[in-house]
Design an enzyme around this catalytic site. Structure first.
Site, short mmCIF file in Angstrom:
data_model
loop_
_atom_site.label_atom_id
_atom_site.label_comp_id
_atom_site.label_asym_id
_atom_site.label_seq_id
_atom_site.Cartn_x
_atom_site.Cartn_y
_atom_site.Cartn_z
CG ASP A 176 47.39 39.25 44.26
OD1 ASP A 176 46.66 38.35 43.83
OD2 ASP A 176 48.62 39.28 44.03
CB THR A 196 41.96 37.61 32.49
OG1 THR A 196 41.45 38.32 33.62
CG2 THR A 196 42.86 38.49 31.65
#
Ligand SMILES: C[S@@+](CC[C@H](N)C(=O)[O-])C[C@H]1O[C@@H](n2cnc3c(N)ncnc32)[C@H](O)[C@@H]1O
Length: 231
Positions: free
Chosen positions: A136, A210
């Site tokens: 994050d 991803t």
């Protein structure tokens, strides 16, 4: 009147997102958690050879999200063991389903704060490598303290990664990439930059793509890889 005692809440690198388990994920928890899940308790040392049933090298992914990279890596390298730590429960459920779908036996999952597991659960030099893919980014200045790669985590990484083991991070948030590079460069008594001093590593084909990376690419973000070897 007595003042209430100040509460010391640790700064976390995550805010638990809401999200229900799908029915399939709930079933996966019931059926697969006993075999592939690690019910870790703070302070408890993990016996990796006992968990995997062999002494193959162990690679850890911190914050695996849905587990796309981890499942792919585990299926490519059956002679290695993979450990994933993630706080988002539906992500854990998703990975359990993927373990079943691919018939993997070399992957174990821990549902906990990775910072704590690294500090309290993993032995010195117990890992052959650690991956931190798209952590994050916490872009706002006032949230930078929540970024997971800080000197505290770096000290744990230096302890748990064995000599010649690898730390591989990737991010599509340039300021975070530069912060990571500076932090790791500063720790050059512990880690060697495999891209050469001060450089990012060209995207390795070995790192699975991803959804986070695809999203970053759609937003026009440059993805940066950092690969360092433990001295
Ligand atoms: C931006 S997502 C990236 C997921 C995945 N690595 C990928 O590339 O698709 C970051 C993930 O890290 C997890 N996370 C953040 N802090 C964590 C911590 N301290 N321990 C475990 N997981 C954490 C979050 O729940 C989230 O799933």
């Amino acid at each position: 009147m007595n003042e209430p005692l100040p509460q010391h809440r640790p700064i976390r690198s995550f805010v638990l997102r809401r999200g229900r388990l799908t029915l399939a994920q709930a079933r996966a928890y019931d059926a697969l958690w006993p075999r592939f899940g690690i019910a870790w308790k703070p302070g408890e040392p993990l016996d990796l050879s006992a968990l995997f049933g062999n002494s193959n090298p162990v690679y850890l992914e911190i914050g695996f999200g849905n587990g796309e990279s981890l499942a792919e890596l585990a299926s490519r390298h059956p002679q290695r063991n993979y450990l994933g730590i993630e706080v988002h429960r539906p992500g854990v459920g998703h990975l359990l389903l993927e373990i079943e779908r691919r018939g993997l036996t070399n992957l174990r999952v821990c549902h906990h704060d990775a910072v704590e597991v690294l500090e309290q659960g993993l032995a010195r030099a117990s890992l052959a490598g650690v991956y931190l893919f798209f952590p994050d980014p916490w872009p706002k200045q006032r949230h930078h303290k929540r970024r997971i790669l800080q000197s505290r985590l770096l000290a744990s990484l230096a302890r748990v990664i064995r000599p010649d083991g690898i730390f591989h991070a990737a991010t599509d948030w340039e300021p975070y990439a530069r912060q990571m590079l500076a932090l790791l460069t500063n720790a050059d008594d512990l880690f060697v930059n495999l891209a050469g001093p001060g450089a990012f590593y060209p995207r390795p084909q070995t790192r699975p793509l991803t959804r986070f990376e695809q999203r970053g690419a759609r937003l026009g973000h440059q993805v940066r890889d950092l690969i360092f070897r433990r001295r």
